[in-house]
Design an enzyme around this catalytic site. Structure first.
Site, PDB file in Angstrom:
ATOM      1  CG  ASP A 169     -12.285 -15.640  26.324  1.00  0.00           C
ATOM      2  OD1 ASP A 169     -12.288 -16.400  27.304  1.00  0.00           O
ATOM      3  OD2 ASP A 169     -13.292 -15.348  25.670  1.00  0.00           O
TER       4      ASP A 169
ATOM      5  CB  SER B 100       4.196 -35.776  27.628  1.00  0.00           C
ATOM      6  OG  SER B 100       5.201 -36.606  27.138  1.00  0.00           O
TER       7      SER B 100
ATOM      8  CG  ASP C 270     -17.990 -20.470  26.990  1.00  0.00           C
ATOM      9  OD1 ASP C 270     -18.761 -21.093  26.256  1.00  0.00           O
ATOM     10  OD2 ASP C 270     -16.847 -20.855  27.289  1.00  0.00           O
TER      11      ASP C 270
ATOM     12  CG  HIS D 151       7.962 -25.913  27.149  1.00  0.00           C
ATOM     13  ND1 HIS D 151       8.360 -27.208  27.350  1.00  0.00           N
ATOM     14  CD2 HIS D 151       7.351 -25.889  25.945  1.00  0.00           C
ATOM     15  CE1 HIS D 151       7.989 -27.939  26.319  1.00  0.00           C
ATOM     16  NE2 HIS D 151       7.382 -27.167  25.443  1.00  0.00           N
TER      17      HIS D 151
ATOM     18  CB  ILE E 234     -14.183 -19.617  31.047  1.00  0.00           C
ATOM     19  CG1 ILE E 234     -15.077 -20.482  31.926  1.00  0.00           C
ATOM     20  CG2 ILE E 234     -12.857 -20.324  30.817  1.00  0.00           C
ATOM     21  CD1 ILE E 234     -15.363 -21.827  31.303  1.00  0.00           C
TER      22      ILE E 234
ATOM     23  CB  CYS F 106       9.793 -28.533  33.617  1.00  0.00           C
ATOM     24  SG  CYS F 106       9.495 -29.488  32.136  1.00  0.00           S
TER      25      CYS F 106
ATOM     26  CB  SER G 240       5.754 -31.765  34.297  1.00  0.00           C
ATOM     27  OG  SER G 240       5.587 -31.210  35.548  1.00  0.00           O
TER      28      SER G 240
ATOM     29  CD  GLU H 202     -17.850 -17.922  24.062  1.00  0.00           C
ATOM     30  OE1 GLU H 202     -19.054 -18.143  23.967  1.00  0.00           O
ATOM     31  OE2 GLU H 202     -17.343 -17.089  24.858  1.00  0.00           O
TER      32      GLU H 202
END
Lengths: 392, 435
Positions: free
Chosen positions: A120, A234, A79, A164, A82, A206, A232, A118
């Site tokens: 951030d 779903s 973590d 998006h 990241i 997209c 793109s 976690e």
């Protein structure tokens, strides 16, 4: 027989040759291993995972990001390495029928939220400015460590973005956008500051391919879920939760990553094959021209995992104990001055008794003269000159 | 008549002084109906303070008064309350003297027309008698001084009072017959706020009438006098404007005063019609509509001049009313000026048709102005539409008043020459209709 002696010599020669060959082979094996040891130049891994959309119906973007987070953590990135940015809270959203969960597969098979997420940057902290500051490192000194990307020139960074987007931009929080030019410039800043060794950029929006069109810094590999002009899509809605749970591309990437373990040798070319058009409906794209290594030689774990190279040694090392040159220098005592009282430093008395300078404006003499001359002229014109003699 | 006038002045001054000392003064000074961006006292103080700091008062679009006001108040700013009480008193006295003279003229003219047999035989009840005309000047002064609008304007120290004084002096000079003084005061009034320009026509007509010059386009003496008067007016205007230049050594005041009046950039709500329209108008239409609205003020002069060329004083009254309704930043002080003239036409009372409606509208609107302002700005439960509705109703009431008086005046004139009982050619009773 004269032929047996040379035969024995030949066998010995052949044995020597074989030995030589074996040695060479062994040596080349070590060589290979050594080569493999230093194949990728990175020593640490970072991941920046960004979900840019808020509102309940964008559940799938949060699920996308959390899936990648989960995979990356499972493969070894801690973590502390990241930076997870989620623009909205789906797990505790009042519309979530299953609070504290974010599912990535229908029938609630896989909860990617778990117990040890976690986050951030959360909610309104996910802005274009904060994202760019994270990438470039131009962060105010008060930022906590968990919110910083403390990468160096031996870091491989995975950057995953979802939300998006459109042709050349990605929408943040429904109120601002980041353009592909800005992103490319941010990566260039990172390169010039030596903040990465190699960078893998994955985007699931997209027209995602437009976002990597402008990159110009070396050592960047980019993947996108759709080409310019394509959307793109779903993956599947869950009727219990009421929204779409994942995007297709990330769903198949997640499926792919579930089979990776820290020691796998799967390379990038396999990742490029994930989600063909038949499954994804959009055409995923990738860009490797800026990358110096052949994607064939790039392991998935180079970016998604944190595989540490460990060298075990049995030798002892002695640290240098030559500390003779070090002298502690005490600061020279300065002359002690009388401590000044605050009031004496500030001439309050002077300020209080100072009168403000009055700059009075006076009408110019010409004006007054002209005005009164006019008034007197009007007066005498009306009432006649004969009154003049009473005045003078 | 001096004693009652003095008493009246004393009473008026007392009322104003009492209000100055009370806590209402601050409240009234803030009201938008009384203080417009052109006439607010706060802005005068601000402008003078800027001047003391060495900055041009016209910088920053705060101060929109003319340099003569700067000069006046530079020395008199500590005595501001006295100044405004004196200006009110001066206006009242000027109106008093003007109407006194005017009544004499009216009476003389009436007598002439009776002797010339221009009136129909049965109009005895329409003829004005000296007895009923005796108290009219006092009533005019009373109407002006005791009008709540005037009192509020004075307490708010709105410079509208000074404009009213100049206009009153202009009317006095016109009625006294002095073309020179009339031109000078008209130039001063135009210099103060642009709209008294339209009062040129009634003043000219009155002076022509006084000199017995007939208003005919072919008459040489008509054109001569018109040119003389126009020349006097324009020269005085130019002289005053040039003199103002020398006060601050800059032409800043022209865009700040006249540009401001004409282009209406400040859309603070007031009792006028401009602010709401321009607040919701698109940019590229605003020039067009500013022109339309400004033309509307000046537009009625020529038709009224043609219709009312025999009655220039009534024309003056209607013109002042039109100015105070349609000007860009009207206040109730402007309304008070033409309301002061109503006693002069009190003989028209029998022909007025909308007295009740009018008085209701005016009273109710005056009461509702602060109520709806409070609801809009402070309570937040109304919006600008409410306030604008009352503004509209107030202006409609004023227009109704003016048109009512106009119609009544024309009716009376018609009855005077044609008799009270109008008959059609076949003998049945006819009714007079305004078309």
């Amino acid at each position: 027989m004269a032929a047996t002696v040379p035969a024995g010599g030949r066998v010995r020669g052949a044995a020597a040759l074989l030995l030589g060959c074996c040695a060479a082979a062994l040596a080349s094996g070590v060589q290979d291993q050594a080569e493999q040891f230093f194949r990728s130049g990175h020593t640490n891994n970072w991941a920046v995972l960004v979900c840019t959309s808020r509102f309940w119906f964008n559940y799938r973007h949060v699920a996308n990001t959390l899936s990648v987070y989960r995979s990356v953590k499972r493969l070894g990135i801690p973590d502390s390495h990241i930076v997870l940015m989620l623009a909205d809270d789906m797990a505790c959203n009042p519309r979530n029928p299953k609070p504290a969960t974010v599912f990535s597969h229908k029938n609630m098979e896989l909860n990617v939220y778990g117990d040890d997420v976690e986050v951030d940057y959360r909610s309104y902290e996910v802005t274009v400015e904060n994202f760019l500051r994270v990438l470039t490192g131009r962060i105010p000194p008060s930022t906590p460590r968990s919110k910083r990307l403390l990468s160096d020139d031996r870091s491989n960074i995975l950057i995953y973005m979802t939300g998006h987007g459109g042709n050349g931009f990605l929408k943040f929080q429904d109120s601002e956008e980041i353009t592909n030019v800005e992103l490319a410039d941010a990566f260039e800043q990172m390169w010039q500051k030596r903040r990465y060794n190699e960078l893998l950029f994955i985007i699931d929006t997209c027209q995602g391919a437009s976002m990597y069109e402008r990159f110009y810094s070396p050592n960047i590999m980019a993947l996108a879920s759709s080409q310019v002009g394509e959307d793109s899509l779903s993956h599947q809605p869950d009727l219990g939760i009421g929204v779409h749970l994942m995007d297709r591309y990330t769903f198949y990437v997640l499926e792919f990553l579930e089979e990776i373990h820290p020691a796998s040798q799967t390379n990038m070319n396999d990742l490029f094959q994930v989600c063909p058009k038949s499954l994804c409906v959009s055409t995923p794209g990738h860009r490797t021209d800026l990358f110096q290594r052949d994607p064939q030689n790039v392991l998935i774990t180079d970016f998604f995992g944190s595989v540490r190279k460990v060298e075990i040694t049995t030798e002892t090392l002695s640290l240098d104990s030559d500390l003779a040159g070090f002298e502690s220098k005490l600061p020279v005592d300065e002359l002690a001055t009388e401590p000044l009282k605050y009031a004496e430093q500030l001439p309050v008395a002077q300020i209080i008794h100072q009168k403000p300078k009055q700059k009075d404006w006076h009408p110019p003499g010409g004006f007054i003269l002209g005005l009164w001359a006019l008034i007197i002229m009007v007066f005498f014109k009306t009432y006649g000159i004969k009154h003049m003699k009473h005045v003078f | 008549m001096a004693a009652p006038l003095a008493l009246l002045l004393l009473a008026a001054v007392t009322v104003r002084a009492a209000l100055f000392r009370s806590s209402l003064a601050a409240f009234i000074a803030e009201r938008v109906e009384v203080a417009s961006p052109l006439s607010a006292w706060k802005r005068v103080v601000e402008g003078l303070a800027l001047l003391d700091l060495g900055v041009s008062p016209y910088s920053g679009a705060v101060f929109h008064e003319t340099p003569l006001i700067i000069y006046l108040f530079h020395f008199l700013i500590e005595y501001a309350e006295l100044v405004f009480m004196i200006t009110d008193a001066l206006t009242a006295v000027a109106l008093y003297l003007a109407i006194q003279d005017f009544n004499k003229v009216v009476f003389k003219k009436q007598k002439l027309l009776i002797e010339l047999d221009k009136y129909a035989p049965d109009v005895a009840e329409l003829i004005q008698t000296p007895l009923e005309m005796h108290y009219i000047p006092l009533k005019v002064a009373l109407f002006y001084l005791m009008n709540p609008y005037t009192v509020m304007s004075c307490v708010a120290k709105s410079t509208c009072a000074i404009n009213n004084t100049v206009t009153a002096f202009f009317i006095l000079a016109t009625i006294k017959g002095s073309a020179f003084l009339s031109a000078v005061f008209l130039a001063l009034a135009t210099y103060q706020s642009l709209y008294p320009l339209t009062l040129f026509a009634p003043a000219l007509l009155y002076l022509l009438q006084r000199q017995f010059i007939p208003v005919k386009p072919r008459s040489k003496s008509f054109w001569l006098f018109t040119l003389q008067y126009a020349a006097l007016y324009l020269c005085s205007l130019v002289v005053i404007v040039c003199l103002s230049f020398f006060l601050l050594n800059s032409w800043d005041f022209i865009p700040a005063v006249y540009g401001f009046i004409l282009s209406v950039p400040d859309l603070t709500p007031n009792v006028g019609l401009f602010w709401y329209f321009f607040a919701e108008m698109f940019e590229h239409f605003s020039l067009f509509f500013v022109c339309v609205f400004q033309i509307n003020v000046f537009f009625y002069t020529v038709p009224l001049a043609i219709k009312l060329k025999e009655h220039p004083m009534f024309f003056m009254f209607v013109q002042i009313a039109v100015i105070s309704i349609f000007k860009s930043y009207p206040t109730v002080g402007d309304v008070a000026l033409y309301m002061a003239f109503l006693p002069v036409w009190s003989h028209l009372y029998r022909f007025l048709r909308n007295v009740f409606v009018l008085s209701c509208i005016l009273v109710v609107c005056s009461v509702l102005f602060p109520v709806l302002w409070h609801l809009w700005i402070y309570a937040g439960s109304a919006n600008s539409n409410f306030y604008y509705a009352i503004t509209l109703a107030f202006n409609v009431g004023q227009i109704l008043l003016v048109s009512d008086y106009f119609y009544a005046f024309l009716r009376r004139e018609y009855y005077l020459t044609h008799g009270l009982h109008l008959t059609r050619p076949d003998g049945t009773e006819a009714v007079l209709v305004l078309k």
